[in-house]
Design a protein around this motif. Sequence first.
Motif, PDB file in Angstrom:
ATOM      1  N   PRO A 154       0.834  -1.201   0.000  1.00 54.07           N
ATOM      2  CA  PRO A 154       0.000   0.000   0.000  1.00 54.07           C
ATOM      3  C   PRO A 154       0.868   1.250   0.000  1.00 54.07           C
ATOM      4  CG  PRO A 154       0.064  -0.991   2.187  1.00 54.07           C
ATOM      5  CD  PRO A 154       0.756  -1.943   1.264  1.00 54.07           C
ATOM      6  N   ASN A 155       0.380   2.307  -0.649  1.00 56.71           N
ATOM      7  CA  ASN A 155       1.123   3.571  -0.627  1.00 56.71           C
ATOM      8  C   ASN A 155       1.189   4.131   0.784  1.00 56.71           C
ATOM      9  OD1 ASN A 155       1.435   3.347  -3.357  1.00 56.71           O
ATOM     10  ND2 ASN A 155      -0.200   4.785  -3.883  1.00 56.71           N
ATOM     11  N   SER A 156       0.105   3.937   1.532  1.00 56.54           N
ATOM     12  CA  SER A 156       0.093   4.393   2.920  1.00 56.54           C
ATOM     13  C   SER A 156      -0.983   3.653   3.697  1.00 56.54           C
ATOM     14  CB  SER A 156      -0.163   5.907   2.990  1.00 56.54           C
ATOM     15  OG  SER A 156      -1.488   6.209   2.596  1.00 56.54           O
ATOM     16  N   LEU A 157      -0.704   3.434   4.968  1.00 59.41           N
ATOM     17  CA  LEU A 157      -1.691   2.950   5.920  1.00 59.41           C
ATOM     18  C   LEU A 157      -1.577   3.847   7.142  1.00 59.41           C
ATOM     19  CD1 LEU A 157      -1.370  -0.963   5.802  1.00 59.41           C
ATOM     20  CD2 LEU A 157      -3.369   0.385   5.148  1.00 59.41           C
ATOM     21  N   VAL A 158      -2.719   4.322   7.617  1.00 59.53           N
ATOM     22  CA  VAL A 158      -2.716   5.261   8.733  1.00 59.53           C
ATOM     23  C   VAL A 158      -3.757   4.821   9.746  1.00 59.53           C
ATOM     24  CG1 VAL A 158      -3.067   7.659   9.442  1.00 59.53           C
ATOM     25  CG2 VAL A 158      -2.014   7.149   7.219  1.00 59.53           C
ATOM     26  N   PHE A 159      -3.340   4.758  11.015  1.00 58.09           N
ATOM     27  CA  PHE A 159      -4.300   4.493  12.072  1.00 58.09           C
ATOM     28  C   PHE A 159      -4.989   5.799  12.431  1.00 58.09           C
ATOM     29  CE2 PHE A 159      -1.535   0.754  12.902  1.00 58.09           C
ATOM     30  CZ  PHE A 159      -2.520  -0.207  12.724  1.00 58.09           C
ATOM     31  N   ALA A 160      -6.296   5.812  12.223  1.00 63.14           N
ATOM     32  CA  ALA A 160      -7.086   6.995  12.527  1.00 63.14           C
ATOM     33  C   ALA A 160      -7.706   6.849  13.919  1.00 63.14           C
ATOM     34  CB  ALA A 160      -8.172   7.172  11.464  1.00 63.14           C
ATOM     35  N   GLU A 161      -8.571   7.777  14.260  1.00 56.55           N
ATOM     36  CA  GLU A 161      -9.161   7.768  15.610  1.00 56.55           C
ATOM     37  C   GLU A 161     -10.031   6.540  15.838  1.00 56.55           C
ATOM     38  OE1 GLU A 161     -11.764  10.738  18.533  1.00 56.55           O
ATOM     39  OE2 GLU A 161     -11.294  11.317  16.471  1.00 56.55           O
ATOM     40  N   TYR A 162     -10.670   6.045  14.771  1.00 54.39           N
ATOM     41  CA  TYR A 162     -11.580   4.924  14.935  1.00 54.39           C
ATOM     42  C   TYR A 162     -11.287   3.789  13.957  1.00 54.39           C
ATOM     43  CZ  TYR A 162     -14.232   8.241  17.731  1.00 54.39           C
ATOM     44  OH  TYR A 162     -14.610   9.146  18.689  1.00 54.39           O
ATOM     45  N   GLY A 163     -10.038   3.546  13.657  1.00 54.23           N
ATOM     46  CA  GLY A 163      -9.719   2.440  12.775  1.00 54.23           C
ATOM     47  C   GLY A 163      -8.468   2.712  11.968  1.00 54.23           C
ATOM     48  N   VAL A 164      -8.472   2.214  10.738  1.00 58.28           N
ATOM     49  CA  VAL A 164      -7.300   2.361   9.873  1.00 58.28           C
ATOM     50  C   VAL A 164      -7.768   2.699   8.466  1.00 58.28           C
ATOM     51  CG1 VAL A 164      -7.268  -0.115   9.361  1.00 58.28           C
ATOM     52  CG2 VAL A 164      -5.192   1.219   9.051  1.00 58.28           C
ATOM     53  N   SER A 165      -7.018   3.552   7.789  1.00 55.33           N
ATOM     54  CA  SER A 165      -7.347   3.897   6.405  1.00 55.33           C
ATOM     55  C   SER A 165      -6.110   3.708   5.548  1.00 55.33           C
ATOM     56  CB  SER A 165      -7.844   5.348   6.306  1.00 55.33           C
ATOM     57  OG  SER A 165      -6.860   6.247   6.778  1.00 55.33           O
ATOM     58  N   GLY A 166      -6.328   3.431   4.273  1.00 57.50           N
ATOM     59  CA  GLY A 166      -5.216   3.155   3.381  1.00 57.50           C
ATOM     60  C   GLY A 166      -5.412   3.742   2.004  1.00 57.50           C
ATOM     61  N   VAL A 167      -4.293   4.043   1.363  1.00 55.53           N
ATOM     62  CA  VAL A 167      -4.280   4.444  -0.036  1.00 55.53           C
ATOM     63  C   VAL A 167      -3.426   3.422  -0.774  1.00 55.53           C
ATOM     64  CG1 VAL A 167      -3.650   6.220  -1.688  1.00 55.53           C
ATOM     65  CG2 VAL A 167      -4.497   6.882   0.569  1.00 55.53           C
ATOM     66  N   PHE A 168      -3.938   2.923  -1.893  1.00 53.71           N
ATOM     67  CA  PHE A 168      -3.298   1.803  -2.564  1.00 53.71           C
ATOM     68  C   PHE A 168      -2.763   2.196  -3.933  1.00 53.71           C
ATOM     69  CE2 PHE A 168      -6.304   0.380   0.546  1.00 53.71           C
ATOM     70  CZ  PHE A 168      -5.554  -0.520   1.283  1.00 53.71           C
ATOM     71  N   GLY A 169      -2.002   1.252  -4.515  1.00 52.12           N
ATOM     72  CA  GLY A 169      -1.257   1.537  -5.735  1.00 52.12           C
ATOM     73  C   GLY A 169      -2.096   2.022  -6.902  1.00 52.12           C
ATOM     74  N   ASP A 170      -3.336   1.575  -6.974  1.00 52.17           N
ATOM     75  CA  ASP A 170      -4.204   1.988  -8.081  1.00 52.17           C
ATOM     76  C   ASP A 170      -4.922   3.297  -7.797  1.00 52.17           C
ATOM     77  OD1 ASP A 170      -5.946   1.188  -6.120  1.00 52.17           O
ATOM     78  OD2 ASP A 170      -6.973  -0.332  -7.326  1.00 52.17           O
ATOM     79  N   GLY A 171      -4.569   3.936  -6.670  1.00 48.97           N
ATOM     80  CA  GLY A 171      -5.194   5.209  -6.320  1.00 48.97           C
ATOM     81  C   GLY A 171      -6.443   5.074  -5.473  1.00 48.97           C
ATOM     82  N   SER A 172      -6.923   3.864  -5.287  1.00 48.41           N
ATOM     83  CA  SER A 172      -8.136   3.664  -4.496  1.00 48.41           C
ATOM     84  C   SER A 172      -7.845   3.856  -3.011  1.00 48.41           C
ATOM     85  CB  SER A 172      -8.702   2.269  -4.740  1.00 48.41           C
ATOM     86  OG  SER A 172      -7.757   1.276  -4.383  1.00 48.41           O
ATOM     87  N   GLN A 173      -8.888   4.165  -2.258  1.00 51.34           N
ATOM     88  CA  GLN A 173      -8.783   4.362  -0.826  1.00 51.34           C
ATOM     89  C   GLN A 173      -9.804   3.470  -0.122  1.00 51.34           C
ATOM     90  OE1 GLN A 173      -8.702   8.506   0.463  1.00 51.34           O
ATOM     91  NE2 GLN A 173      -8.124   9.177  -1.592  1.00 51.34           N
TER      92      GLN A 173
END
Length: 302
Positions: free
Chosen positions: A203-222
């Motif tokens: 993944p381009n990025s994975l971030v732990f947010a206040e209520y879980g985790v979010s990611g941005v991936f190679g194809d641009g999807s989130q």
Amino acid sequence: MENDFLSPLDCVVVGGGAAGLTAAIYLNRFCRTVLVIDSGCSRLSLIPSTQNYPGFPSGVNGQELLKRLHLQAGRFGASIRNGVVSEISKGKTQPFEIRSDSVSYFAKTVILATGSTDVVPQIEGHEKALKNAFLRYCPICDGFEAIGKKVAVLGAGRHGVNEAIFIHHYAKDLTYINFPDGVAAENMELLAERDIKIFDGSPNSLVFAEYGVSGVFGDGSQASFDVLYSALGLNPNNEMARLLKLHLDVDGQVKVDDHMQSSLEGFFAIGDVAHGLNQISVATGHAAIAATAVHNLLCGRK
């Protein structure tokens, strides 16, 4: 600091987690002379709440369980010292010599209870996420808590795929994030059969947010998830076993017999460093078996 144990101990337990402390409880109740050397790095201390350890219907915090085990071991006179064991050796006719922080201890037997260490995902905020149960490592322990949640599994190879399949039993909204290489064709089929979504590649990025985790991936999807399971692997803390050239399995865990004894007589291994299922209840069971075997072994010596 001088060694105040003038004669060989019956046993030195290396590790002060659930396995090591349970072994100390048993051995002290067998009226054996025992020393526990604890590095203070038990994985149990990282668990916010374990729900499947018997006797705690509302769950129990890992640090609280460790505290209770310490108190119980202390009640029966267990000697527990903080320290890191740097070397263990044994001559043909000599007791084991256990070296810790420039002090040598001598013992007739040794129980290795050093546990294992998780491969931690390199994601900022992972420690806080672990405490808040957004990051999890053990689907056997808490897959049940994934029911009804949007879950991602971060893994590699067949191990990661197998963990995703295991969690799919609980979480139907499941995404497998393969890291770092591509998913093999046969593994892709296994995931597709269960409608497990796949993000293939780092993944381009994975971030732990206040209520879980979010990611941005190679194809641009989130995408965002309630829980991320890390399936990057586990490394047994087997340095002392390797030093003594004990037999290990393919995963690096110590091979033991039915009495938890290793390939070296008088040297036992229990808990996550030993071959078997990595569970707290299994670790305490290992400890009961090994401690009893130590006692019986010493009873047979003149």
